[in-house]
Structure formats: structure tokens, C-alpha cells
Design an enzyme around this catalytic site. Structure first.
Site, mmCIF file in Angstrom:
data_model
loop_
_atom_site.group_PDB
_atom_site.id
_atom_site.type_symbol
_atom_site.label_atom_id
_atom_site.label_comp_id
_atom_site.label_asym_id
_atom_site.label_seq_id
_atom_site.Cartn_x
_atom_site.Cartn_y
_atom_site.Cartn_z
ATOM 1 N N CYS B 314 0.933 -1.195 -0.046
ATOM 2 C CA CYS B 314 -0.112 0.013 0.199
ATOM 3 C C CYS B 314 0.789 1.217 -0.082
ATOM 4 O O CYS B 314 0.744 2.242 -0.725
ATOM 5 C CB CYS B 314 -0.945 0.023 1.347
ATOM 6 S SG CYS B 314 -1.610 1.570 1.309
ATOM 7 N N CYS B 319 -1.593 1.911 -3.097
ATOM 8 C CA CYS B 319 -2.643 3.001 -2.933
ATOM 9 C C CYS B 319 -1.821 4.202 -2.899
ATOM 10 O O CYS B 319 -2.453 5.153 -3.537
ATOM 11 C CB CYS B 319 -3.198 2.856 -1.463
ATOM 12 S SG CYS B 319 -3.472 1.064 -1.066
ATOM 13 N N LYS B 322 0.146 5.345 -6.207
ATOM 14 C CA LYS B 322 -1.098 5.294 -7.322
ATOM 15 C C LYS B 322 -1.834 6.835 -7.045
ATOM 16 O O LYS B 322 -2.096 7.212 -8.046
ATOM 17 C CB LYS B 322 -1.718 4.054 -7.350
ATOM 18 C CG LYS B 322 -2.651 3.769 -6.431
ATOM 19 C CD LYS B 322 -4.097 3.916 -7.092
ATOM 20 C CE LYS B 322 -5.022 3.795 -5.894
ATOM 21 N NZ LYS B 322 -5.363 2.303 -5.706
ATOM 22 N N TYR B 455 -7.976 -3.614 -11.774
ATOM 23 C CA TYR B 455 -8.022 -1.949 -11.368
ATOM 24 C C TYR B 455 -6.565 -1.574 -11.366
ATOM 25 O O TYR B 455 -6.466 -0.495 -11.473
ATOM 26 C CB TYR B 455 -8.667 -1.899 -10.133
ATOM 27 C CG TYR B 455 -7.870 -2.229 -8.743
ATOM 28 C CD1 TYR B 455 -7.149 -1.417 -8.256
ATOM 29 C CD2 TYR B 455 -8.089 -3.503 -8.203
ATOM 30 C CE1 TYR B 455 -6.508 -1.494 -6.738
ATOM 31 C CE2 TYR B 455 -7.408 -3.782 -6.952
ATOM 32 C CZ TYR B 455 -6.605 -2.807 -6.236
ATOM 33 O OH TYR B 455 -5.825 -3.134 -5.230
ATOM 34 N N GLU B 459 -5.833 1.841 -13.418
ATOM 35 C CA GLU B 459 -5.477 2.899 -12.752
ATOM 36 C C GLU B 459 -4.080 3.555 -13.319
ATOM 37 O O GLU B 459 -3.901 4.573 -13.408
ATOM 38 C CB GLU B 459 -5.436 2.695 -11.060
ATOM 39 C CG GLU B 459 -6.580 2.599 -10.305
ATOM 40 C CD GLU B 459 -6.400 2.153 -8.836
ATOM 41 O OE1 GLU B 459 -7.534 2.403 -8.217
ATOM 42 O OE2 GLU B 459 -5.516 1.740 -8.600
ATOM 43 N N HIS B 727 -26.219 20.444 -1.053
ATOM 44 C CA HIS B 727 -26.384 21.102 -2.320
ATOM 45 C C HIS B 727 -25.122 22.302 -2.362
ATOM 46 O O HIS B 727 -24.851 22.798 -1.488
ATOM 47 C CB HIS B 727 -27.516 21.884 -2.503
ATOM 48 C CG HIS B 727 -27.801 22.264 -3.943
ATOM 49 N ND1 HIS B 727 -27.955 21.431 -4.970
ATOM 50 C CD2 HIS B 727 -28.073 23.494 -4.448
ATOM 51 C CE1 HIS B 727 -28.061 22.035 -5.978
ATOM 52 N NE2 HIS B 727 -28.153 23.229 -5.596
ATOM 53 N N GLU B 732 -25.396 14.175 -3.539
ATOM 54 C CA GLU B 732 -26.724 14.299 -3.375
ATOM 55 C C GLU B 732 -27.709 13.636 -4.194
ATOM 56 O O GLU B 732 -28.745 13.618 -4.179
ATOM 57 C CB GLU B 732 -27.082 15.929 -3.354
ATOM 58 C CG GLU B 732 -26.832 16.563 -4.642
ATOM 59 C CD GLU B 732 -27.145 18.153 -4.723
ATOM 60 O OE1 GLU B 732 -28.198 18.451 -3.846
ATOM 61 O OE2 GLU B 732 -26.560 18.933 -5.269
#
Lengths: 525, 752
Positions: B314, B319, B322, B455, B459, B727, B732
Site C-alpha cells: 500500500c 494505494c 498510485k 484495477y 489506474e 447542495h 446528493e
């Protein structure tokens, strides 16, 4: 928002019209006229006064459910002459343009970050015109979109300013003075509010602008004094600073009243670190225009009692908003307002003192002044009126986000409120200072990136409030608002596995309680 | 109830149909020693002296403790594992047995909290009056009512659950006491044994089965664990001695004394192999709980020679770098947006790979350092060596210079993670790089071919394209296997629209170097998966991202009998992350059938440490784990994919709500309308509960997290509808989802 009747001229015109209408009504007796209108033909099933978020949502929903609906909307120009189209505050002079300008400011930050990430770019300047034009074009496209949507749903739209004639009838005046009488079985008032001018300050009205104007300025406001401590004040000051303008905020007492005060002070602390100046405990006393066009502002320092002075290109008042009720002739319909706030008194069903007249959005007493609450209240009201459901709006746990340079998202109770309601010994606050991964390489200061979860102390430690200060706070907060709606406990949030690497995952990793006194700084991964 | 002499149980066991050789296989080495040793004394090899593996191997645990057992630590019984028989070791004399016991024996850890649970074991001095009630040689009859009591545990829980709890409790007692005697207060044999230990001056813990409520159950479970149905049932240093006679024999031949002397502690309470997210989390948590902990971490350089510091995938090659490179790419996008928002810059902006990697590597360096510091602060021993089991409870650590050191521990956690897989074609290891190399590549990779559709592949391809490189992705079959395929295709098509080329249904067959350099030139020959067609293309860099292999085959697991899935190399564990060898646990990417995600490993590691050392019972919950693919357009999800949901619940029982949306920030920037997409999958017959959450858009990770928390709390469509949006945000849209997929209505967005 909409159906505005502000400004010196507006009031005068209204009086003339009102006199005429009263005279006409007097012929048959006002009550009699009202009765006949009520007993006779009603033009519409539903008439909505105000074409803002709440009004439009209500109108569209009712029309979709088969009702005959009309919307009247009229934007009284601001004292500076700014006007806009259909859609109300949010679209024209609120959420939308402010978030876009906030985004412009954020992009400035990203440009400064970019060299750290390998992008060979020199410091750049910002051109207000380009941004304003782009923002305004987008807003105009939304105005147009609203028009089209009303048309699609067969909602009749009148660009007139309305006032009650009687409890079922409204008279509207168009720009050219032409009058239209509209009657309806149900009437919804959704006229919203407009910024308050501190008219007691010399030169305030003549030289100052408000949020009604800032987004529609064609030229950069330049060196700006923002007066006020509301979220509007801080958001505007935030993006102005971010766009490279010399910006000062003048605050009489505390920033973001009603919000969690620890978070509020972190918000302003970050802004100060980004270059926004703060004048605390000061209140302006007069504004004068200097020969060179600059504005000279005199203010009083409330603690020392001394006067001070500064010159600015623009003075922006953001000292609160007043509801648009004064020009509606509410007394003719018998709709009661709170004499202090001028807001319309409503019950849980959004009904006013007159059973077939309702009020939603910013104009209604005791409601959060937020677009999504107005929209939902409008929709639910329409559904109830059409017999579709009996659901009433739940105004608890409404999430919101302040789009200051470091965004602040919150839902539920502030720490102060939680302590006030439950007592300090029954409240546990978990908190953390964290560093967003993106800040590291960009060498940004993350001293104010902070999360706080306010819980009941008794297991399973129900979550009362969540407060998140950091990038994308709005996006982070939304989902957790759901969690709080679902009755999430601290334990459940802790059992949620994080998404790595995000800022939001820090919420699911809050381990340090305030009570423990331990250092809440997140270190490592 | 009567106890019976040792020999009497034999017939009974035979009746259960267990054959001799099954037992032989299940013997653990030490017991073997005991057995052989005893054999010399011309005693029949009592089966009850053996420990069966069944029951001890894969234990099922449960969430909460029953009232009477709260706080009982779950010490597994380390003495009962199915070790392969190392031939050289099994035939031995007492003297030789010592080395074996050294590996097995363990001093008693501090008494666990169950000491407080009454009825509990009593100390020697408190042995109640005994009654001479049984005669040697008289077979014990099944006590009346035993079955009835077993089948009605009276706790309101299923009896199997209750039994599991009991088993844990017993194993805990065995584990945590130097001498543990299960006896009956009136049993003369028990009395003899107690006297023996008393005369040796050895303190022992005694559980009188006739004085506890669930005594019969205890005896039943004990017989499952030890294959001995009678009392007394004696354990010394976690080694099952057997009954009274066997204990006396062991005493006569000196074995008992030897076992008792095996007080020399394992050097560590816990050794964690692998200093990645899961391993470090577990080690630190255990250290916080006061345990003596060691972490072994060693990065075997990639075929290209890349290696890195403490922290695992990681932090070093996953992670963290990346996401930072993803951020660099997003900033590139931000720069072009910025013009529309009024920012003026004239020059053509170029990206400098070296500046970026240096900054990122500096950050990683600081994280490595942070981990070192954090381990030091918590007094975790960190050894930068390659760990390999050599025998039970013992590990060989080999450092960079080849120096070997041996360490022993009571418990082990495997957290070795995974490394990228190679294709096994000509030129792959010589010329191709993987994600292990990319993030610290000293030069810009140039025109790049990314092989794979994981992935990781998408990525990497995404951010390489985002910083302006010419990128092609070669995909054998589907994108993002295992993810919702509708979303996966949308992720891919957004990439395609933004300049990433896709070669679908091709696999590389050869990589050839045309030119050396930084980067050089590589010729890639690829073959269609559907026909004879082959294509050739020249790239500067070929990045393989076709999957990852567990690092489990070279750590000596076979020496101690830890089972791995031979095909995948993954380690099967039960729901408390325990392998088939009870004192060996595993967390993170190497677990079979679990998620390969940092936060999952961290959570699993922490909870494991708390279960092992703090008496906690909470298990890692692998359900509804959210995750995000940081492709150019981020994709966040939690719960089931639409395909999986249909498979599990049937299409007609589901309602899918979806919409396209246009982030406000994209409008002014004139970015693609109707590209971002939100979808939830609801179970109609469970109150429209949300069982799948999918969002494709900017900041998908930040959006998804909170919704994942809500799903933990039983999110339904109604609750989504009742929640007020924030908002203007992307998140939302989930509060206003109205259109169902089944309606077929238009989902393009208009207006506010």
C-alpha cells in the site's frame, strides 16, 4: 429569491397598484370579492408564488400529479441594479455561482500544487471576466432549463410580482405595469429572502453590494471588505482570497453563529492562513466614496472603542437575509407572520394560518435556509395536496456544507448543542487531526483538517453529530448523513471499513475521545 | 459419575470407527515422543494419549460470549496440529525429544480473565474432599442424563455455538496454565495426580467437572480434543499428558519433569511475517496490549531490481503512490479546467516525471520512516530479514547479507501479501515492468503498453495518460473482473474518450528489446484470443498488471503444515483468521476468499491482535466493504454488483435505481455531460434495502465512504429518499434517485 419587491422604486409602485386594487375591491367589498372568487371559478388548482428551488419543485411535482399549476416569479433588481432569471437564489445568486467561484479558487490552489506533481507551470493570474462570464452563462442555461421544465410539465409561468388580493386571489404586476389576477384553490408562498442592507450605516446602500451582486459583477471586485460572519460572508471572502484578491472580513462577534464553534474557529484559522484578513470585534460606521472611486470605510473597534479606517474597492454586506414577505399583502389573505423575523408562521404540514395557503423554503419561520430542504418540502407538500402521501418533511439531521476554502461539512448536533441537550457527562466526542494524502506532496499545511464525531456516551454511543473539515467535505458528509439518519452508532461507524486513501476514511478511524486528552493527530497510514 | 481407568476407553474408541493409521497421521510430534517413550515401558499405546486434529484445526467462533463465559480468552491449543511427520525426528529417545518439545512448549501466559469466571479452576490447596468411588478396571458407563444435558444447553443459543464457546474456553485454560488438570472432586485417580504435582511442588490449575454446571459438556468437549473420555485429564505446558497412569509413567521416565522445566519462554509472544498494512497493524496493536512482538519484513527486489522500505504494498507500490500519481493526473485536468475558470497561463504546460516521482518517493520515504519510528515507540522488534519457518514455533530470518538468525514465538501472523504476476512469455521478466517498478521509475515511461484489465491496470493506464503519455491497455477479456460490469465498461469508455487506447481480446506472446535506454524500445507481439490474428507494436514501456501472486510458497509453511491453496497460493483461514495450524494466523491479501484491500487488512490485523491478547471477541466483518477504483473517472462501490445481486436474489426481486449526473464543477469546465453515473440496487423483498451502491464520478472515494457506513446501518431506499442532499455536491444525487432501470426511462440530466 424570487417575487421580490425590494428597492425604493418597487415599494412606491406597489403602493400605487395596491391603492388601485383596493379601490376596485371596495366597490363590492373586499370580503365579498374574495368570496365570489372563492366560490366561483378558480383559475388554478395550485398557485406558487416564487420560482426558486422550493416553489419550482412544488409546482413541478403537483403538475406531474395532474394538477393545474401556475408559478409567478419576479426578480426585483438589487439596489445595484442586478437582476436574474427563473430559479431563485440558489441558481442565480447562491449555491450554484458560489460553488463555481469556490471551484475557481480551488483550481488556483491546484495550480499552485501542480509543480509539486511535476507540472511545469509558473504562477498565474486570474481573470475575473472570464470566470464571471462562464459562471453567468451556466446560470443562464439553468434559468432556461427551468423555463423548459415548467413548459414540459404544463406549468403556467408568469413573470409578474404578486400580492394577495384575498385569500384565494393574487394580483400580479408585470414589468410594463400590466396587471393579472390569478385565483387558485391552494397557494404556496415560496418567495425566499434577500440580503439585508445595514441601512443605518451611512453609505451602505449607496456604495455597498451584496451576494445578489457579487456573482454578476462584470469586473473584478478588487480589494474587498466583506462585512459579516455568516457562511455567505466567509464563503465569498474565501473565494475572493483564492482568486488572488486582497480580502478582509469584518466580524462583530463570532463567525458562523449556530455552527459548532470549534469548527468555526478552525474554518477562519485556515482562511487566515490562506491570506484572508480578519477584523474581529469591529463594526462599520460609514462608507464614503473617495474621489478616485475607492471606498473609504470607517469602523469602530468594539473592544477598544477606537475608530479605524481603510480603503477598499468593494464593500460586500453579508450580514443576514430578510424574508420576502412585506410586499405580499399577506394581511389581505390573513396569513400571519412573526413580527420580529418577518417570516411566515407554519405548522408541520407547512400550512400557514390560512388552511389553503402554505409557505416553504427560506420564507417560512424556523426552517433551515437550504435549497435541498426547500425542494423536498415543496415536493412533499405537492404530494400531500394531491393526496399522494401524508409524509411530512423531517427537518432533523439536515446535513450541510460551508464551502469555505477548507470545506466544512456537518450533520446533526454541534458539540455545544449536544452538551446543552444531554449534559457534558453524557456526551463523548471523538476527534482527529488528519492530513489528506494530496496535501503531502503539495506540501500544504493541514493544521486545520479536523474531524469530530459527537456521540452519546452510553453504549452503543449513538452518533449525534458529525463535523468534517477538509477537502470535499460536502461529498464526505452526504453519506454519513444517511448513516445518522439510519441511527448509526459509533460502533457501527467504526466497523465500517475505510476506503484507502481518502479523507473520508478518517471518519471511520476516529479512536481518540476528547475526554481521554490524548493527542488526536493522525500519524501514519 | 465415575471415572474409569485408562485402558478401559480403548474399546469405546475403536467403536467409533477410527482406524489406527488415521490416528498415526494425526499424531503430533511431541505426543509421538511421549508415545514412543511410553512404548518402551511395555504399555499399550493408548489412543487416548493422542491428540486428534479434528476440532483443533478449524474452529468456528461466534460473535458474543454467553453469559457465563464473558471475558474468556480464546487461546487456541497449540499442541494440537497435524504436523507432517519429519521422519528424522519421530524416532527418538528422551534426549532427542527435548528439541522437539522446545518448539512446542510454551510457558503459561499471564492468567487470562477467565480466572474470575466462576465456576473456574481451583488451586491445589482448595481440592475438596475426595471419595473413593470407582474401582480400577471397571468400565465407565455413560452417565445418565448426559445426552439430555448436552442437547439442551439452556442458554437459548444453538448447542453447537455453545460448544464452540466451551471449546475455546477449555483451550484457553490449557494454553494459559502450566499444569491444567480436569478432574472430579471425588475421583481417586484425580486425587493421586493432584498429590503427585503437589509433591513436586508444582502449582496446578484444576477444574472439577462435578463442581461446575457444564461439567458433562466439558468432559464431552475434552474427549473431542484429546480423544480421552475420562478424568483426570492432564495437560502440562499445553501438552496432553493423558490420564493418571500416563502422568505417573511420564514422571517415572523423567518426561514430566522435562516438560515442567520447559519454562524457557518463546522469545516472542507474537512474530508477524510481513510489515505491510495488516502485519504492522496487528503487531502494533499486540504491542500496545503489552505483548512482546517482532515484525519481520524483507522486500525481495523485483526482477527489475526495485525494492523499498517498511510498510508493504500500500505505502510503497500501491494505494499511496498510485493515488498521488492519480492526483497528478487530476491536476493536469484541473489545469485545463482552470482556463475556463479564468486562470491565465500562456505556455504549453509539460509534465515532468522525475519531479513527480521524486516528490512521491520522498513522501513514501517519510512514511517508511514513520513506521519504523512507530514500531520503535511501541517496542516492536523490527528485523529487516526474510522470515521462513524451520520448525514449529521457530523461524529463520535471513538478512540482506545472508546472515541467519532464529527466533521463536508462541504465535505467528502471516502477512506477506502479494507481488505482481508475470506472463511467463519470452522477454517478460527481462524487459517488462510491473506496479512494483512503476512508481519509482527513474525515467518517464514514454509510450506505454499496460497489459491487464485489473484495477491496477486501469489506474496506472489512467494516470499515465493523464500526465500526457501515449497509453494502450491490452485486455484479454473483461475489464475489472469481479466489479459491476456496467460500471467497469463506463470506467473504460471514459478512459477511451480521454485518450487511452484499448486492445480488447489480445494477449501478448513475446516482448523483444529493440533498443536499450531510459526508456528503451520494446517490440510486443500479441495474439488475438479469438483467432489466429497477431499484431505487433513498439512501445517504450510494457507494464504488466495481470494479477498478483501470494508470497506464501517460500516461507517454510510446509515445514509446519500450514495449508495453502495449491493453485492460488492463498491461505484458507476460519473466521478468526486462523490457519489450520492453530498458532498460526494470517491477514491481508494472502487470505483465500477475502478482499485485497489495505483497510481490510488493517482492521483484520487489529481485531486479530485484540482477540489474541485482549480477550476481545469481535471479528473482522468482510461484508459490505467499500472500495474505490481511482481510474481517471473514479468508481466507488459498496456491496453487490448488479450481476452478483441478480445471481443471489434473482432479477425480479431487485429494483435498480440509477441516474446520470453532471458535476457542477464540470459544467463551466465544459466537461462531458451525462458521463457520471449513480446506481443503487435494492432488494424489493427486504424493505428495499440497498444491497449495492455504485458511483462513477469525481471524488467517488469520498462519496462512497459515508454511504458504506449507512449500509452498515441497514440503508434502505426510503431512508435515501428521506435524507436531505447537500447542495451542490455529487453525493446528493443519491437522495433524489427516482428512475428505475426496469422502467427504461431516460436518465440524462437537466437542470438543477
Amino acid at each position: 429569491m424570487a417575487a421580490a419587491l425590494r428597492g425604493p422604486g418597487g415599494r412606491f409602485r406597489w403602493r400605487t397598484w395596491a391603492a388601485a386594487a383596493a379601490a376596485a375591491a371596495a366597490a363590492g367589498g373586499v370580503r365579498g370579492a374574495a368570496r365570489s372568487a372563492a366560490a366561483g371559478r378558480q383559475d388554478y388548482d395550485l398557485l406558487v408564488i416564487g420560482g426558486g428551488s422550493g416553489g419550482l419543485a412544488c409546482a413541478k411535482e403537483a403538475a406531474q400529479l395532474g394538477k393545474k399549476v401556475a408559478v409567478v416569479d419576479y426578480v426585483e433588481p438589487s439596489p445595484r441594479g442586478t437582476r436574474w432569471g427563473l430559479g431563485g437564489t440558489c441558481v442565480n445568486v447562491g449555491c450554484i455561482p458560489k460553488k463555481l467561484m469556490h471551484q475557481a479558487a480551488l483550481l488556483g490552489g491546484m495550480i499552485r500544487d501542480a509543480p509539486h506533481y511535476g507540472w511545469a507551470i509558473q504562477p498565474v493570474l486570474h481573470d475575473w471576466r472570464t470566470m464571471a462570464e462562464a459562471v453567468q452563462n451556466h446560470v443562464k442555461s439553468l434559468n432556461w432549463g427551468h423555463r423548459v421544465q415548467l413548459q414540459d410539465r404544463k406549468v403556467k409561468y408568469f413573470n409578474i410580482k404578486a400580492g394577495f388580493v384575498n385569500e384565494h386571489t393574487v394580483c400580479g404586476v408585470a414589468k410594463d405595469g400590466k396587471e393579472t389576477l390569478l385565483s387558485a384553490e391552494h397557494i404556496v408562498i415560496a418567495t425566499g429572502g434577500r440580503p439585508r442592507y445595514p441601512t443605518h450605516i451611512e453609505g451602505a446602500l449607496e456604495y455597498g453590494i451584496t451576494s445578489d451582486d457579487i456573482f454578476w459583477l462584470k469586473e473584478s471586485p478588487g480589494k474587498t471588505l466583506v462585512v459579516g460572519a455568516s457562511y455567505v460572508a466567509l464563503e465569498c471572502a474565501g473565494f475572493l482570497t483564492g482568486l488572488g484578491l486582497d480580502t478582509t472580513v469584518m466580524i462583530r462577534s463570532i463567525p458562523l453563529r449556530g455552527f459548532d464553534q470549534q469548527m468555526s474557529s478552525l474554518v477562519t484559522e485556515y482562511m487566515a492562513s490562506q491570506g484572508t484578513r480578519f477584523l474581529r470585534g469591529c463594526t462599520p460606521s460609514r462608507v464614503r466614496r473617495l474621489p478616485d472611486g475607492q471606498l473609504q470605510v470607517t469602523w469602530e473597534d468594539l473592544t477598544s472603542g477606537k475608530e479605524d479606517m481603510g480603503t477598499f474597492n468593494t464593500v460586500l454586506w453579508a450580514t443576514g437575509r430578510i424574508p420576502e414577505t412585506r410586499s405580499l399583502n399577506l394581511e389581505k389573505a390573513g396569513v400571519n407572520i412573526n413580527p420580529n423575523s418577518q417570516k411566515i408562521l407554519v405548522d408541520a404540514q407547512e400550512t400557514t394560518s390560512v388552511p389553503h395557503i402554505y409557505a416553504i423554503g427560506d420564507v417560512a419561520e424556523g426552517r433551515p435556509e437550504l435549497t435541498p430542504t426547500a425542494i423536498m418540502a415543496g415536493k412533499l407538500l405537492a404530494q400531500r395536496l394531491c393526496g399522494q402521501s401524508s409524509d411530512v418533511m423531517d427537518y432533523d439531521n439536515v446535513p450541510t456544507t460551508v464551502f469555505t476554502p477548507l470545506e466544512y461539512g456537518c450533520v446533526g448536533l454541534s458539540e455545544e448543542e449536544a452538551v446543552a441537550r444531554h449534559g457534558e457527562e453524557h456526551v463523548e466526542v471523538y476527534h482527529a487531526y488528519y492530513k489528506p494524502l494530496e496535501f503531502t506532496v503539495a506540501e500544504r499545511d493541514a493544521s486545520q483538517c479536523y474531524i469530530k464525531m459527537v456521540c452519546l456516551r452510553k453504549p452503543p454511543q449513538l452518533v449525534l453529530g458529525l463535523h468534517f473539515l477538509g477537502p470535499n467535505a460536502g461529498e464526505v458528509t452526504q453519506g454519513f448523513a444517511l448513516g445518522i439518519k439510519c441511527g448509526a452508532s459509533y460502533v457501527q461507524v467504526m466497523r465500517t471499513v475505510g476506503i484507502h486513501p481518502t479523507c473520508a476514511e478518517e471518519v471511520a478511524k476516529l479512536r481518540i475521545s476528547k475526554r481521554s486528552g490524548l493527542d488526536p493527530t493522525v500519524t501514519g497510514c | 459419575m465415575e471415572s474409569i481407568p485408562q485402558g478401559a476407553t480403548q474399546g469405546r474408541i475403536t467403536k467409533t470407527g477410527r482406524s489406527e493409521d488415521v490416528h498415526t497421521k494425526l499424531i503430533i510430534r511431541l505426543q509421538m515422543d511421549v508415545q514412543l517413550f511410553v512404548k518402551g515401558g511395555s504399555l499399550p499405546v493408548a489412543r487416548n494419549g493422542l491428540v486428534r486434529m479434528r476440532g483443533a484445526g478449524r474452529r468456528r467462533g461466534r460473535g458474543g460470549a454467553p453469559a457465563g463465559l464473558v471475558g474468556v480468552r480464546c487461546y487456541p491449543f497449540p499442541g494440537s496440529f497435524p504436523a507432517p511427520q519429519p521422519a528424522s525426528r519421530s524416532l527418538n529417545c528422551p534426549g532427542q525429544a527435548r528439541s522437539d518439545t522446545a518448539a512446542l512448549a510454551q510457558p503459561p501466559p499471564p492468567p487470562p480473565p477467565q480466572a474470575q469466571t466462576s465456576p473456574g479452576p481451583v488451586k491445589m490447596g482448595a481440592v475438596p474432599n475426595r471419595r473413593l468411588g470407582s474401582v480400577r478396571g471397571v468400565p465407565m458407563s455413560s452417565p445418565p442424563g448426559r445426552r439430555a444435558r448436552l442437547s439442551s444447553p439452556g442458554t437459548g443459543r444453538s448447542s453447537s455455538e455453545a460448544r464452540e464457546e466451551l471449546r475455546r474456553r477449555l483451550l484457553g485454560l490449557i494454553e494459559s496454565n502450566r499444569v491444567m488438570i480436569f478432574s472430579k472432586s471425588y475421583c481417586p485417580h484425580s486425587a493421586r495426580v493432584k498429590e503427585l504435582f503437589s509433591s513436586l511442588g508444582v502449582e496446578c490449575n484444576i477444574l472439577e467437572l462435578d463442581r461446575v454446571d457444564d461439567g458433562a459438556n466439558v468432559q464431552e468437549v475434552l474427549s473431542e480434543i484429546t480423544n480421552q473420555k475420562t478424568v483426570p485429564n492432564i495437560f502440562v505446558n499445553k501438552v496432553h499428558m493423558g490420564g493418571c497412569d500416563r502422568t505417573f509413567q511420564a514422571h517415572q521416565c523423567g518426561l514430566l519433569q522435562k516438560l515442567l522445566q520447559e519454562d524457557a519462554a518463546f522469545e516472542y509472544d507474537l512474530i508477524v511475517i510481513g510489515g505491510g498494512s495488516g502485519g504492522l497493524a496487528c503487531a502494533q496493536e499486540a504491542a500496545i496490549l503489552g505483548k512482546k512482538v517482532m515484525v519481520l519484513d524483507f522486500v525481495v527486489p523485483s526482477p527489475q531490481g526495485t525494492s523499498w522500505g517498511l510498510g508493504g504494498t500500500c505505502v510503497n507500490v500501491g494505494c499511496v503512490p498510485k493515488k498521488l500519481m492519480h492526483q497528478a493526473a487530476l491536476l493536469g485536468q484541473a489545469l485545463s479546467d482552470a482556463r475556463k475558470f479564468g486562470w491565465e497561463y500562456s505556455q504549453q504546460v509539460k509534465h515532468n516525471w522525475e519531479t513527480m516521482t521524486e516528490a512521491i518517493q520522498n513522501h513514501i520515504g517519510s512514511l517508511n520512516w514513520g513506521y519504523r519510528l512507530s514500531l520503535r515507540e511501541k517496542a516492536v522488534a523490527y528485523v529487516n530479514s526474510y522470515g521462513e519457518f524451520v520448525e514449529h514455533h521457530k523461524i529463520k530470518a535471513t538478512n540482506r547479507k545472508g546472515q541467519e538468525t532464529y527466533y521463536t514465538a508462541a504465535k505467528f501472523v502471516l502477512a506477506t501479501g502479494e507481488r505482481p504476476r508475470y506472463l511467463g512469455i519470452q522477454g517478460d521478466k527481462e524487459y517488462c515492468i510491473t506496479s512494483d517498478d512503476l512508481f519509482s521509475l527513474p525515467y518517464c515511461p514514454g509510450k506505454t503498453l499496460v497489459v491487464g484489465a485489473s484495477y491496477v491496470a486501469l489506474e496506472c493506464a489512467g494516470f499515465l495518460a493523464g500526465i500526457g503519455l501515449d497509453v494502450t491497455v491490452m485486455v484479454r477479456s473483461v475489464l475489472l473482473r469481479g466489479f459491476d460490469q456496467e460500471m467497469a465498461e463506463k470506467v473504460g469508455s471514459y478512459m477511451e474518450q480521454h485518450g487511452v487506447k484499448f486492445l480488447r481480446k489480445f494477449v501478448p506472446v513475446m516482448v523483444q528489446q529493440l533498443e536499450k535506454g531510459s526508456p528503451g524500445k520494446l517490440k510486443v507481439v500479441a495474439k488475438s484470443t479469438e483467432g489466429p490474428e497477431t499484431i505487433e507494436e513498439v512501445y517504450n514501456t510494457v507494464l504488466l498488471a495481470i494479477g498478483r501472486d501470494s508470497c506464501t510458497r517460500k516461507i517454510g509453511l510446509e515445514k509446519i503444515g500450514v495449508k495453502i491453496n495449491e493453485k492460488s497460493g492463498k491461505i484458507p483461514v476460519n473466521d478468526v483468521e486462523q490457519t489450520n495450524v492453530p498458532y498460526v494466523y494470517a491477514v491481508g491479501d494472502i487470505l483465500e476468499g477475502k478482499l485485497e484491500l489495505t483497510p481490510v487488512a488493517i482492521q483484520a490485523g487489529k481485531l486479530l491482535a485484540r482477540r489474541l491478547f485482549a480477550g476481545c471477541l469481535e471479528k473482522c466483518d468482510y461484508v459490505n466493504v467499500p472500495t474505490t477504483v481511482f481510474a481517471p473517472l473514479e468508481y466507488g462501490c459498496c456491496g453487490l454488483s448488479e450481476e452478483k445481486a441478480i445471481e443471489v436474489y434473482k432479477k425480479e426481486n431487485l429494483e435498480v435505481y440509477h441516474t446520470l449526473f453532471w458535476p457542477l464543477e464540470w459544467t463551466v469546465a465544459s466537461r462531458d455531460n451525462n458521463t457520471c453515473y449513480a446506481k443503487i440496487i435494492c432488494n424489493k423483498f427486504d424493505n428495499y434495502r440497498v444491497i449495492g451502491f455504485h458511483v462513477l464520478g469525481p471524488n467517488a472515494g469520498e462519496i462512497t465512504q459515508g454511504f458504506a457506513a449507512a449500509m452498515k446501518c441497514g440503508l434502505t431506499k426510503q431512508l435515501l429518499d428521506d435524507t436531505i442532499g447537500i447542495h451542490p455536491t455529487c453525493g446528493e444525487v443519491f437522495t433524489t434517485l427516482e428512475i428505475t432501470k426496469s422502467s427504461g426511462l431516460d436518465i440524462t440530466q437537466k437542470g438543477c
